[in-house]
Design a protein around this motif. Structure first.
Motif, PDB file in Angstrom:
ATOM      1  N   CYS A  68      28.839  16.257  46.246  1.00 21.95           N
ATOM      2  CA  CYS A  68      27.953  16.575  45.300  1.00 21.95           C
ATOM      3  C   CYS A  68      27.154  17.990  45.607  1.00 21.95           C
ATOM      4  O   CYS A  68      26.674  18.662  44.867  1.00 21.95           O
ATOM      5  N   LYS A  69      27.297  18.149  46.915  1.00 24.33           N
ATOM      6  CA  LYS A  69      26.572  19.503  47.633  1.00 24.33           C
ATOM      7  C   LYS A  69      27.419  20.352  47.438  1.00 24.33           C
ATOM      8  O   LYS A  69      27.218  21.545  47.457  1.00 24.33           O
ATOM      9  N   ASP A 129      31.718  22.114  42.005  1.00 27.17           N
ATOM     10  CA  ASP A 129      31.328  22.207  40.799  1.00 27.17           C
ATOM     11  C   ASP A 129      31.966  21.351  39.924  1.00 27.17           C
ATOM     12  O   ASP A 129      30.916  21.175  38.925  1.00 27.17           O
ATOM     13  N   HIS A 167      34.073  17.485  39.171  1.00 28.65           N
ATOM     14  CA  HIS A 167      34.591  16.191  39.862  1.00 28.65           C
ATOM     15  C   HIS A 167      35.425  15.440  38.597  1.00 28.65           C
ATOM     16  O   HIS A 167      35.292  15.755  37.481  1.00 28.65           O
ATOM     17  N   THR A 169      30.375  17.336  35.753  1.00 28.81           N
ATOM     18  CA  THR A 169      29.611  18.182  36.648  1.00 28.81           C
ATOM     19  C   THR A 169      28.821  17.278  37.711  1.00 28.81           C
ATOM     20  O   THR A 169      28.887  16.240  37.676  1.00 28.81           O
ATOM     21  N   THR A 170      28.226  17.816  38.811  1.00 30.36           N
ATOM     22  CA  THR A 170      27.760  17.191  39.820  1.00 30.36           C
ATOM     23  C   THR A 170      26.514  16.095  39.066  1.00 30.36           C
ATOM     24  O   THR A 170      26.357  14.993  39.462  1.00 30.36           O
ATOM     25  N   GLN A 190      25.966  12.300  39.347  1.00 31.68           N
ATOM     26  CA  GLN A 190      25.095  11.734  40.087  1.00 31.68           C
ATOM     27  C   GLN A 190      24.230  10.595  39.300  1.00 31.68           C
ATOM     28  O   GLN A 190      23.465   9.692  39.463  1.00 31.68           O
TER      29      GLN A 190
END
Length: 186
Positions: free
Chosen positions: A129-130, A133, A135, A148-149, A153
Motif C-alpha cells: 500500500c505504500k 498505485d 492493486h 486503488t490503495t 485499505q
C-alpha cells in the motif's frame, strides 16, 4: 501494443532468487548486463553497486556465501543490469529479516521514483500500500478485484482473505505462468 513491449523487456525475480551460487557477486552482475539502448539512465555495474552498497562490500564473495537479503539484492541487481522496462518481483521479501525487508521495500520505492514499472506479487499488504498505485487480486487466473490503495485499505475482509496460503499460491502460480508466456512469445 503494450503487451508486445512487455514481451521483450519484463524480467521476473522469483522468491527462489535464481543467482549463480558459484559465481562472485561481480560475475553475477556483469554477466547479466544488457544495453537495450532505450535511452535514459542505464543500469550499469557501478550504478547497481551505488544502489546496493552492501553488494559492493561483497564483490569477491560467491553467491552462495551471501545472506538471504544479500542474495535478494543481488537478484534485483542482476535484473536491473538487464535494463528492463518492467521489473516483476514475486515475494521479494519472503523469509528475510525485518530490517532487510524494510531496506528492500525502500529500494523498490526508489526504483518506482525513477519511473521504472514494477509488478510486485506479495502478501505484505501494508508495504504494498505504500508502494503500489493499483492493486489486483487474482483467483484461479481471473482478476476478481482491482482498485486503488485507498480502496484496498477500506476492505479488511479482502485483505484477510487473500493473505491466506491458498490464495498466495494461486497468485504465485499465475504470475509465473504469465511471466513465462510473456517472455517466451517473440
Amino acid at each position: 501494443s503494450s503487451v508486445t513491449g512487455v514481451q521483450t523487456c519484463a524480467l521476473p525475480i522469483s522468491e527462489g532468487r535464481q543467482i549463480f551460487p558459484n559465481l562472485s557477486v561481480r560475475e553475477n552482475l556483469l554477466m547479466a548486463f544488457i544495453d537495450r539502448g532505450w535511452g535514459g539512465e542505464r543500469w550499469t555495474f557501478d550504478r547497481v553497486i551505488d544502489f546496493f552498497p552492501r553488494l559492493g562490500e561483497r564483490l569477491s564473495n560467491a553467491g552462495n556465501q551471501l545472506s538471504g537479503g544479500e542474495q535478494q539484492m543481488l537478484a534485483i541487481g542482476r535484473a536491473l543490469m538487464t535494463n528492463p522496462r518492467l521489473l516483476v518481483l514475486d515475494e521479494a521479501t519472503e523469509g528475510l529479516a525485518p530490517v532487510i525487508r524494510e531496506e528492500i521495500w525502500a529500494r523498490l520505492g526508489t526504483l518506482k521514483a525513477t519511473g521504472l514499472s514494477i509488478l510486485v506479487i506479495d502478501k505484505e499488504i501494508e508495504a504494498l500500500c505504500k508502494l503500489a498505485d493499483r492493486h489486483y487480486v487474482l483467483e484461479k487466473g481471473e482478476i476478481v478485484w482491482s482498485g486503488t490503495t485507498a480502496q484496498l485499505q477500506a476492505r479488511p475482509d479482502l485483505q484477510a482473505t487473500y493473505r491466506s496460503e491458498e490464495h498466495t499460491s494461486e497468485l504465485q502460480s499465475h504470475l509465473n505462468l504469465v511471466c513465462r508466456l510473456l517472455l517466451e512469445k517473440k
